[in-house]
Scaffold this motif. Sequence first.
Motif, mmCIF file in Angstrom:
data_model
loop_
_atom_site.group_PDB
_atom_site.id
_atom_site.type_symbol
_atom_site.label_atom_id
_atom_site.label_comp_id
_atom_site.label_asym_id
_atom_site.label_seq_id
_atom_site.Cartn_x
_atom_site.Cartn_y
_atom_site.Cartn_z
ATOM 1 N N THR A 224 0.835 -1.204 0.000
ATOM 2 C CA THR A 224 0.000 0.000 0.000
ATOM 3 C C THR A 224 0.869 1.254 0.000
ATOM 4 O O THR A 224 2.032 1.222 0.416
ATOM 5 N N ALA A 226 0.656 5.925 0.056
ATOM 6 C CA ALA A 226 -0.100 7.105 0.491
ATOM 7 C C ALA A 226 -1.256 7.369 -0.468
ATOM 8 O O ALA A 226 -1.124 7.182 -1.672
ATOM 9 N N GLN A 234 2.287 16.329 3.420
ATOM 10 C CA GLN A 234 3.678 15.874 3.468
ATOM 11 C C GLN A 234 4.000 15.078 2.205
ATOM 12 O O GLN A 234 4.766 14.130 2.222
ATOM 13 N N LEU B 190 8.884 10.468 1.642
ATOM 14 C CA LEU B 190 7.975 11.477 2.175
ATOM 15 C C LEU B 190 7.121 10.897 3.303
ATOM 16 O O LEU B 190 6.735 9.735 3.271
ATOM 17 N N TRP B 191 6.772 11.741 4.281
ATOM 18 C CA TRP B 191 5.966 11.288 5.417
ATOM 19 C C TRP B 191 4.494 11.064 5.074
ATOM 20 O O TRP B 191 3.727 10.560 5.892
ATOM 21 N N GLU B 192 4.084 11.456 3.884
ATOM 22 C CA GLU B 192 2.666 11.446 3.540
ATOM 23 C C GLU B 192 1.969 10.108 3.826
ATOM 24 O O GLU B 192 0.792 10.059 4.183
ATOM 25 N N PHE B 193 2.687 9.013 3.674
ATOM 26 C CA PHE B 193 2.100 7.680 3.868
ATOM 27 C C PHE B 193 1.528 7.460 5.266
ATOM 28 O O PHE B 193 0.676 6.593 5.479
ATOM 29 N N ARG B 195 -0.348 9.003 7.440
ATOM 30 C CA ARG B 195 -1.755 9.201 7.825
ATOM 31 C C ARG B 195 -2.644 8.095 7.283
ATOM 32 O O ARG B 195 -3.767 7.929 7.723
ATOM 33 N N ASP B 196 -2.142 7.372 6.263
ATOM 34 C CA ASP B 196 -2.940 6.284 5.677
ATOM 35 C C ASP B 196 -2.510 4.907 6.182
ATOM 36 O O ASP B 196 -3.007 3.901 5.688
ATOM 37 N N ALA B 198 0.010 3.403 5.444
ATOM 38 C CA ALA B 198 0.504 2.671 4.276
ATOM 39 C C ALA B 198 1.879 2.063 4.563
ATOM 40 O O ALA B 198 2.507 2.369 5.579
ATOM 41 N N SER B 200 4.790 2.381 3.260
ATOM 42 C CA SER B 200 5.973 3.041 2.697
ATOM 43 C C SER B 200 7.179 3.052 3.620
ATOM 44 O O SER B 200 8.310 3.151 3.148
#
Lengths: 449, 449
Positions: A224, A226, A234, B190-193, B195-196, B198, B200
């Motif tokens: 999976t 983001a 981010q 990237l930290w974006e993952f 919150r989901d 995921a 990464s």
Amino acid sequence: MNNTHALAEFLAGLRYEDLPEAVVARTEDLFLDWLGSALASQGRHPIPLFQRYARRMGPADGRSRVLVDGSATSAYFAALVNGASSHLVEQDDLHNSSVLHPATVVFPAALAAAQDLGRSGRDLILAAVAGYEAGIRIGEFLGRSHYRIFHTTATVGTLAAAVAVGKLLGLDARQFVHCLGSAGTQAAGLWEFLRDAADSKQLHTAKAAADGLLAAYLTADGLTGAQNILEGEQGMAAGMSSDAEPRWLVDGLGSRWALVETSFKFHASCRHTHPAADALLALMQREGLQAEDIARVTTRVHQGAIDVLGRVVVPQTVHQAKFSMGTVLGLIAVHGKAGLVEFERFALQDPRVAAFRDKVGMQLDAEVDGAYPQRWLGRVEVLTIDGRQLHGAIDEPKGDPGNSLSRAELEDKFRRLLAFAGERGEAEAARLIDASWRLHALESLEAFA
Amino acid sequence: MNNTHALAEFLAGLRYEDLPEAVVARTEDLFLDWLGSALASQGRHPIPLFQRYARRMGPADGRSRVLVDGSATSAYFAALVNGASSHLVEQDDLHNSSVLHPATVVFPAALAAAQDLGRSGRDLILAAVAGYEAGIRIGEFLGRSHYRIFHTTATVGTLAAAVAVGKLLGLDARQFVHCLGSAGTQAAGLWEFLRDAADSKQLHTAKAAADGLLAAYLTADGLTGAQNILEGEQGMAAGMSSDAEPRWLVDGLGSRWALVETSFKFHASCRHTHPAADALLALMQREGLQAEDIARVTTRVHQGAIDVLGRVVVPQTVHQAKFSMGTVLGLIAVHGKAGLVEFERFALQDPRVAAFRDKVGMQLDAEVDGAYPQRWLGRVEVLTIDGRQLHGAIDEPKGDPGNSLSRAELEDKFRRLLAFAGERGEAEAARLIDASWRLHALESLEAFA
């Protein structure tokens, strides 16, 4: 539903039957053009390093092929080596407004995966279209601020390659979002190498193709990513852009075919030099000038040209010379063209080219900069030694969509690229040209090895 | 000579004989601690995906080993899978002021390369020290602004891994500059993952280890890189930081051993939760409180904790629960600890933990934020149900250099990590502990498989 989800829906739903005939034909054009670039770099540094790395770290066989030596390997290493190979001679395509070179990242990944998965030419065409459509829009989205520091073909290329391979793997919309997430979080590539004439450009395209492929295969197996890698707080734009424009991500999906906006390269140099090169050539022909007649050339350019080309004063390598505005214009003025052969023979060695180079300057031009990156205008001011001030201008460099290359011109370019590599004869060129023009009908992609 | 060149000179000149005994011993501590984390993730999503990818794309044999299944492969894929494996259970080490988890990127790459090259335990120790010293300084250099968007262990980890492998390959100073250039231009994550929830984070550490290894091997074979990748106008700091501080790059080279400043993780959660967890635990013990006695907990934290933990409200997975301040404090309050077993059994299922979680808040604290990232202060304010306002404070969380784990505690943690994975018995644990404590004397690294 955010823009990434909308883009993923489009990618998942895209079918070969939906592609206009012109898109299919242009994809074949772009494929042949790419193939020539990949083969032309055979034997040239640093490509053998990537071949040796693939042999050292990869399997001794597999269904995918390394183009420059025909060896069999896994999809990952074929993407890696072919990605490195296809950008070296600076003859691969470019999409203007995204400043993305799509072919060098999309085709290495897509061909490697298609061969690995035993897919057809149609599957490859559909995958390439998906990769181009997504990559170009993401490049447009990230904007000029991104390109100022980051090599868009490396960063966005990772996502474009992932999308193309994801299409071959039959990802659904949900999986495409994960795939973009896993590709986007691997996106890397800085322009810093350019001033040192370092080998990173080949590393960038190699890694973009291979990393994108990795993202797609792992996604198909359940990894999976983001959900909002492009626009999240981010995510890519947050970290790597200050002028991102979300609407580009979904611009004209299904009606605008960004792939057909892609330009072919005519000169064997950085695309930022082409508008000025064409403008100078047109002016010299119009005025009947020789190189010796010219005292000074001022090219009026967009900021991106200064950012990328401004570091190179006296080029140290043939590759770096392709990023020297003065050298490119010197080849045009002295030898009438700036092709692969001219670069090899004259870019560093010819004192007339070097003398002309020192007469060339770049100046930011508001009109040119305002039109960029949608349009790459060529404007030059020439001072002759007899004191005349002359102006040259072209609005579409040779190879742009409105001034494109015909199939005959593409075949000619392909033959010259193969001849440059030296090891494949005319029969081999004809075979590969024929296979490329029949790509839409090929059941297997084994021809490309 | 820029700072990157100075760092490269240090790395090239570093010899095993120069390492203080305490540095050698601590490297063995960190190695065992890492090995336990890598083995503990066996069989847990998404690690089998990386194992399958390595089998699909890599060779069927080789001199390097995938730790979770003992399979033989090339150095590249061993680094990839072991990199993915060693960060999953969130038990690997952390360096405070760089906010870098060095072990999870340095050891997978270094062990894979050392096995591939047939090197000794001493060579591995020297390589790891080089990787830690470079990586920590580069992390400190890039600063807090970098960590706000980018996962430092992924980005800087690529350079740390490259340096460690580069040391095994015997790079000289000139080559180390190239190697840093080729690693830095691949740096991503990237930290974006987060919150989901995921996957990464595993992709990041896998890729950092493998990409760093790739950079080093290609450098040894002649690939060139940017000369100033860290500080150049289009380099890492220019693109990915707004508060880079150059002096850190060369801070105390040869006298300050950053490796020994690394903290071991005691709780099985994100390190940002540890100061508050220890402060709450100390307060509850001091006051004789039970979970039911507590009406509200306010943790006073640094901004980085809010950035990383603030997204997680109700955790959806065990891994995401490790980034939930409320869940971690709930485990501490209800079960007395937040180890691997507590997370597996209680983080998502126990209603008492969920109820406690909802009583926990985070508040930015000027003193805590000012001390960070050099010191990770723990401050909690507890309101009891009988109306008392209580304060808990600790200045060095368990595992920090001044409050470190003894070898007996490390062995105990290692045995618990192996028991968690379930497939290796006590004899195997004893064998691996023994080999790690004799790392400095091992002629071969075949023991680690």
